[in-house]
Scaffold this active site. Structure first.
Site: not given
Ligand SMILES: [Zn+2]
Length: 409
Positions: A65, A145, A213, A311
């Protein structure tokens, strides 16, 4: 055909076999692996390279990710609170986009390359990182996305998504694989979510989504209250959660999905994730945004395939996987040090490969892809059981790396 000879080969196979004084013979695929004398005898025409003392060979690392489009960030965003950070990302988004040119993408990718990442899952919001990802020597799963909570803009959002997806299809090849990302349950209208997931289903594409998250996300999806209420009022008049957590998870039941973060997941949700996909752990990002520490015991109890993500640089200071692994090792202080090190190495190799559906990258064994990295430790290892720990503690960059048997570092 080449043979690499090293002091240790960490195979990452199901028995977590470590070969002492081992060799690996490969061209595009791994041809032979085992004790040095046998491998050399079995493959007499291969070119042999003896690595330096204290060398370790292991499968190339997988970062499941990353958001490359925010790579220009250093000090522009607000940390310490998830909602505050999200607001700062929205405010600075255009500036960050503008600052990240092709060289900026290449620099970020190079940071992954030198740390031994042979494959990564890139979440792309705008498609600006497409060329850099296609040009990279690594395997890239490119998650186009989609997000948007206002159904009035659904047509425009879906058409923009389709265009980006098509562009990534046009660029696809053996090492560049198009995929789909639903941003999150709090940001994506069910209509828009269904639109993208139906395309993923039809085309058998891997999917990913941020899920649970923050505490704010938990509160919002559970009860429509908390910090998200005020935040979402800036986009919608009378915001209400668009899914319950279980409704959202249910959308992914016929797909293969990487759920990202999961720090505020209930056990029941972890059990579902275990059945329908995997979980990507991004510890540094979670810490910087003041999100809870992922409960590894609960994740292991649910038997989840846990991988590692850095990330983006919007919520990290490094895309070097060893930095991420070291931070994670220091964070999970309730866990046995050696057992945790082993779990982290497997998460960054075998589990990551499974999560990105790169099933020929799961371990070093005959017939698997020759995606191999070598590392030189500063000294000899006192106890072989401590090898994963020593690797995490001491590695900053790799000595050499191969993808499809071709040297890329
Ligand atoms: Zn992310």
């Amino acid at each position: 055909m080449k043979i690499l000879v090293a002091d240790y080969i960490l195979t990452c196979d199901d028995d977590f076999r470590i070969i002492k004084n081992g060799a690996i013979c490969f061209d595009k695929k791994i041809i032979d692996i085992g004790e040095t004398d046998k491998v050399i005898k079995n493959n007499p025409y291969a070119k042999i390279k003896y690595l330096s003392p204290n060398s370790v060979i292991l499968p190339g690392l997988i970062n499941t990710h990353v958001h490359l489009e925010f790579s220009a960030n250093k000090t522009m965003l607000l940390y310490g609170d998830f909602i505050q950070w999200l607001q700062s990302v929205i405010k600075k988004r255009d500036k960050l986009k503008e600052k990240c040119n092709f060289a900026c993408y290449e620099k970020s990718i190079d940071q992954m390359i030198s740390s031994g990442v042979v494959a990564f899952g890139a979440v792309s919001s705008f498609g600006d990182d497409l060329k850099a990802c296609v040009n990279s020597p690594q395997r890239v799963v490119y998650f186009n996305e989609i997000l948007g909570s206002n159904p009035d803009f659904a047509n425009q959002i879906c058409s923009d998504f389709t265009n980006r997806l098509e562009r990534s299809y046009d660029a696809s090849n053996d090492t560049f694989i198009p995929a789909v990302s639903i941003h999150s349950a709090y940001s994506t209208h069910p209509f828009i979510c269904d639109f993208a997931l139906n395309i993923a289903k039809k085309n058998n594409l891997l999917t990913t989504t941020h899920f649970m998250e923050s505490k704010a996300e938990r509160e919002w999806l559970d009860s429509g209250s908390g910090d998200f209420l005020n935040f979402l009022k800036t986009f919608t008049k009378n915001p209400k959660p668009m899914f319950t957590p279980l409704e959202f998870l249910n959308k992914f039941k016929d797909l293969n999905t990487i759920f990202v973060h999961g720090t505020t997941c209930k056990q029941e949700e972890l059990e579902i994730i275990s059945k329908i996909g995997s979980l990507s752990h991004c510890f540094v990002s979670n810490r910087i945004l003041n999100n809870p520490l992922l409960n590894l015991k609960n994740v292991n109890d649910a038997n989840i395939n846990l991988s590692i993500g850095t990330d983006g640089l919007s919520s990290n200071i490094s895309l070097n996987m060893w930095d991420e692994l070291r931070s994670s090792l220091f964070a999970h202080c309730d866990n046995d040090l050696c057992a945790l090190s082993k779990q982290l190495i497997l998460s960054a190799t075998k589990n990551g490969a499974k999560a990105l559906n790169l099933l020929d990258n799961t371990e070093l064994s005959k017939g698997k892809n020759a995606d191999i990295i070598s590392i030189i430790l500063p000294d000899m290892v006192e106890d072989i059981n401590q090898l994963p720990l020593e690797l995490i503690l001491h590695t900053k960059s790799i000595k050499s790396g191969y993808i499809n048997g071709e040297r890329y570092v």
